[in-house]
Design a protein around this motif. Structure first.
Motif, PDB file in Angstrom:
ATOM      1  N   LYS A 177       0.828  -1.224  -0.042  1.00  0.00           N
ATOM      2  CA  LYS A 177      -0.047   0.004   0.058  1.00  0.00           C
ATOM      3  C   LYS A 177       0.927   1.258  -0.028  1.00  0.00           C
ATOM      4  O   LYS A 177       2.030   1.266   0.186  1.00  0.00           O
ATOM      5  CB  LYS A 177      -0.804  -0.129   1.379  1.00  0.00           C
ATOM      6  N   ASP A 178       0.373   2.391  -0.419  1.00  0.00           N
ATOM      7  CA  ASP A 178       0.954   3.722  -0.298  1.00  0.00           C
ATOM      8  C   ASP A 178       1.989   3.818  -1.704  1.00  0.00           C
ATOM      9  O   ASP A 178       2.582   4.684  -1.521  1.00  0.00           O
ATOM     10  CB  ASP A 178       1.702   3.994   1.002  1.00  0.00           C
ATOM     11  N   TYR A 179       1.794   2.949  -2.673  1.00  0.00           N
ATOM     12  CA  TYR A 179       2.511   2.963  -3.791  1.00  0.00           C
ATOM     13  C   TYR A 179       1.764   3.007  -4.935  1.00  0.00           C
ATOM     14  O   TYR A 179       0.640   2.221  -4.735  1.00  0.00           O
ATOM     15  CB  TYR A 179       3.371   1.924  -3.849  1.00  0.00           C
ATOM     16  N   CYS A 180       2.031   3.450  -6.096  1.00  0.00           N
ATOM     17  CA  CYS A 180       1.252   3.518  -7.163  1.00  0.00           C
ATOM     18  C   CYS A 180       2.410   2.760  -8.216  1.00  0.00           C
ATOM     19  O   CYS A 180       3.018   3.639  -8.641  1.00  0.00           O
ATOM     20  CB  CYS A 180       0.715   4.830  -7.754  1.00  0.00           C
ATOM     21  N   GLY A 213      -1.612  -1.684  -2.906  1.00  0.00           N
ATOM     22  CA  GLY A 213      -1.176  -0.187  -3.447  1.00  0.00           C
ATOM     23  C   GLY A 213      -2.265  -0.354  -4.367  1.00  0.00           C
ATOM     24  O   GLY A 213      -3.329  -0.829  -4.782  1.00  0.00           O
TER      25      GLY A 213
END
Length: 500
Positions: A144-147, A169
Motif C-alpha cells: 500500500k501507499d505505492y502506485c 497499493g
C-alpha cells in the motif's frame, strides 16, 4: 583372560544391536498424500465477441514474464459438476499472506519497483513473480501507499501450490494509447496463464486509465441526450485469466478499464468474491466480468457499475452461480451474445439469485444471433430487485449490431428458463418483458413466478412482447403477459440437432 575378554566383547555388541533395533521406529516419517484434480483442457479457445468488441484469445501477444519454473503442481481431486452451486474454493483467502513466513513474501519494492506512478516497474514485477512462483505458498506483494505502473505482461505458470498475488497499493497501465509501448499487445494488459490454485487479492486498486481509449473514433456508441459518441478500437482488456484452474479473486477495486475489466476463458474452478468494479455509465464495452469456455464459477457479494454488461456469460460456460451482486449502472446480467457468424454456442446450468439491478439499460438478458447453433438451457433467475431498469426481462434471438443483419432459419435453442420473484420498477420507454424468439426455433419451457414490475414514473405499460415463446405462469404477472403461449410448439427441437 583372552577368552573372557572375547566373551565380554560379544555380549556388548549383542546388547547394542538390540538397542538400535528399538530406534528404527523413530526414524519413520509420515508423508501426506497430495490431492489430485482435473487440469484445464489445453485446446484453443475460440474467439467469440460476446459484447460489442472481441478480445484476443491468444496470450502470446503480450510481453511474457520470463523464467517461470518448470514445476507442475498436481491439481486437486475433481468433483462431479452435476449441480449448482459449482465446485469452487470456499475460503476467499485460503493462502492469506499474513499466515506465511516472511521468506515466502516477495515485496516488489525489494526488486526495484519505485511505485511513484511514473517509473516503469514492469521488470521488478516480473522478477518478483519469478521468485514467488518458485516457492510453495509464495506471495508477490504490491504494498500500500505505492502506485505501480507496468506495461502489458503475461504472468505464466505453472507455479508451486498456494501462489498469491496480493495488491494493497495501486497498479495501472500506461495512460492511454499514445503512451502504450508499440511492441505491446493492445488487446490485453495483465494476463495470467496456465496457473493452478492461484489467489489474486488485496485491499488495493487496479486503475485502468481508460478515458483516452474510450474516445478513440472507431465505433460509435450512445451518448447523453440521444447523441452519438466515438468508441474503442483494439482497446485492451484489463485483467485476463487464460487456461487456468482453481482461482480465487477477492477484495480488490478494479476501475476504468479500457475495455473488459476482467475476463476468464478456458478456465475451470473460479471463485470471485467481494470485488468492486466501476467505470462511467457511458464508457463503451467495459463489461465488468466476462466468462467464456469456463466452468464451475461462483461470483459473490460484489458491486459492479460500468458502461456495458455487469456480468456477461459467453459460449462454453456451465455451472455458474451468481449471488449477492449489485449491478448498476450497466447493461445488466447477460447470457450472450451467442451464435455470431453461424457459430455453435452451448451454455447450461446458470443461476442468478439475490441480486440488485439498478439504473440499467437491461436487467436479465439472453441474446443470440440469427444463424447460430447450440443451446441455452437450465437458466434460473431468482430473487432479483429491479430499480428503474429498461428491458427488465428480455430474450432476444434477433441480436444484431447493425441494420444489415438478414433473417436466417437456424438459431441457438433457448429452453428451461425460470424467472421467480423478480420485482421492482422499470423505465417505461420499453416494455418490462420482451421475448423475441426465432421464427423456426421457438423458446420453450419459460416459467414465470411472482414477477411484479411497476413503472418508475408514468403509466403502467401493459403490453409485454412475445414472439414464438412458450411457457407457463405459476402466478399472475404484473404487468399481465398474455402473449406467452401454453404447451409446446408444433415443431419440437431435437437436442441432438444442436450438439450440446
Amino acid at each position: 583372560m583372552a577368552i573372557i575378554r572375547g566373551i565380554l566383547i560379544l555380549l556388548i555388541t549383542t546388547i547394542l544391536s538390540f538397542d538400535n533395533l528399538g530406534n528404527v521406529e523413530g526414524r519413520f516419517h509420515y508423508h501426506k498424500r497430495q490431492k489430485k484434480g482435473s487440469p484445464v483442457s489445453e485446446s484453443p479457445v475460440s474467439e467469440s465477441p460476446v459484447s460489442d468488441s472481441p478480445v484476443s484469445d491468444s496470450p502470446v501477444s503480450g510481453s511474457p514474464a520470463s523464467g517461470s519454473p518448470a514445476y507442475s503442481p498436481e491439481p486437486e481431486d475433481p468433483s462431479p459438476p452435476s449441480v449448482v452451486p459449482p465446485t469452487v474454493p470456499s475460503d476467499p483467502y485460503p493462502n492469506d499472506p499474513r499466515k506465511s513466513s516472511s521468506d515466502s513474501v516477495f515485496d516488489v519494492t525489494s526488486f526495484g519497483a519505485v511505485g511513484d506512478g511514473t517509473a516503469d516497474d514492469t521488470a521488478a514485477f516480473r522478477a518478483a513473480w519469478k521468485a514467488a512462483c518458485a516457492v510453495e505458498s509464495g506471495v508477490i506483494l504490491a504494498p500500500k501507499d505505492y502506485c505501480f505502473k507496468i506495461t502489458s505482461t503475461i504472468f505464466s505458470g505453472p507455479c508451486k501450490p498456494g501462489f498469491v498475488f496480493q495488491v494493497d497499493g495501486t497498479l495501472m497501465p500506461p495512460d492511454g494509447p499514445d503512451s502504450w509501448p508499440k511492441a505491446d499487445s493492445r488487446m490485453q494488459w495483465l494476463v495470467f496463464y496456465k496457473l493452478d490454485q492461484m489467489t489474486f487479492n488485496g485491499t488495493g486498486t487496479i486503475e485502468g486509465n481508460g478515458q483516452q481509449w474510450w474516445e478513440l473514433p472507431c465505433k460509435p456508441h450512445r451518448g447523453p441526450n440521444g447523441s452519438t459518441l466515438p468508441g474503442p478500437c483494439n482497446s485492451p482488456a484489463l485483467i485476463r485469466f487464460f487456461m487456468s484452474s482453481n482461482l480465487v479473486v477477492s477484495g480488490l477495486s478494479i476501475k476504468n478499464s479500457p475495455q473488459f475489466h476482467m475476463k476468464f476463458d478456458g478456465c475451470e474452478g473460479v471463485l470471485i468474491d467481494n470485488l468492486s468494479i466501476s467505470s462511467p455509465k457511458l464508457s463503451p464495452n467495459t463489461d465488468g466480468i466476462h466468462i467464456e469456455n469456463t466452468k464451475e464459477v461462483g461470483i459473490y457479494n460484489s458491486m459492479i457499475g460500468n458502461g456495458d454488461d455487469c456480468i456477461s456469460i459467453g459460449p462454453g460456460c456451465a455451472n455458474v452461480d451468481i449471488e449477492g451482486v449489485t449491478c448498476g449502472p450497466s447493461h445488466g446480467i447477460s447470457i450472450g451474445s451467442l451464435g455470431v457468424h453461424n457459430s455453435q454456442a452451448c451454455v447450461s446450468n446458470i443461476t442468478v439469485r439475490n441480486a440488485i439491478i439498478k439504473e440499467s439499460d437491461n436487467g436479465l438478458r439472453i441474446k443470440t444471433w440469427q444463424g447460430g447453433m447450440g443451446s441455452v438451457t437450465g437458466i434460473s433467475f431468482e430473487n432479483i430487485q429491479m430499480e428503474n431498469v429498461r428491458n427488465c426481462i428480455i430474450i432476444d434471438q434477433y441480436y444484431c449490431m447493425s441494420k444489415a443483419c438478414l433473417n436466417q432459419t437456424s438459431a441457438v435453442y433457448v429452453t428451461d428458463i425460470y424467472f421467480k420473484n423478480i420485482k421492482g420498477t422499470y423505465d417505461v420507454r420499453n416494455p418490462p418483458i420482451h421475448f423475441a424468439c426465432s421464427d423456426t426455433v421457438a423458446c420453450t419451457n419459460i416459467t414465470l413466478s411472482e414477477v411484479e414490475l411497476l413503472p418508475q414514473e408514468g403509466e403502467l405499460v401493459d403490453d409485454p412482447f412475445c414472439w414464438n415463446a412458450y411457457g407457463i405462469q405459476e402466478t399472475l404477472t404484473i404487468p399481465p403477459i398474455n402473449c406467452l403461449q401454453d404447451g409446446e410448439p408444433q415443431r419440437i427441437v431435437e437436442s441432438s440437432q444442436y450438439g450440446c
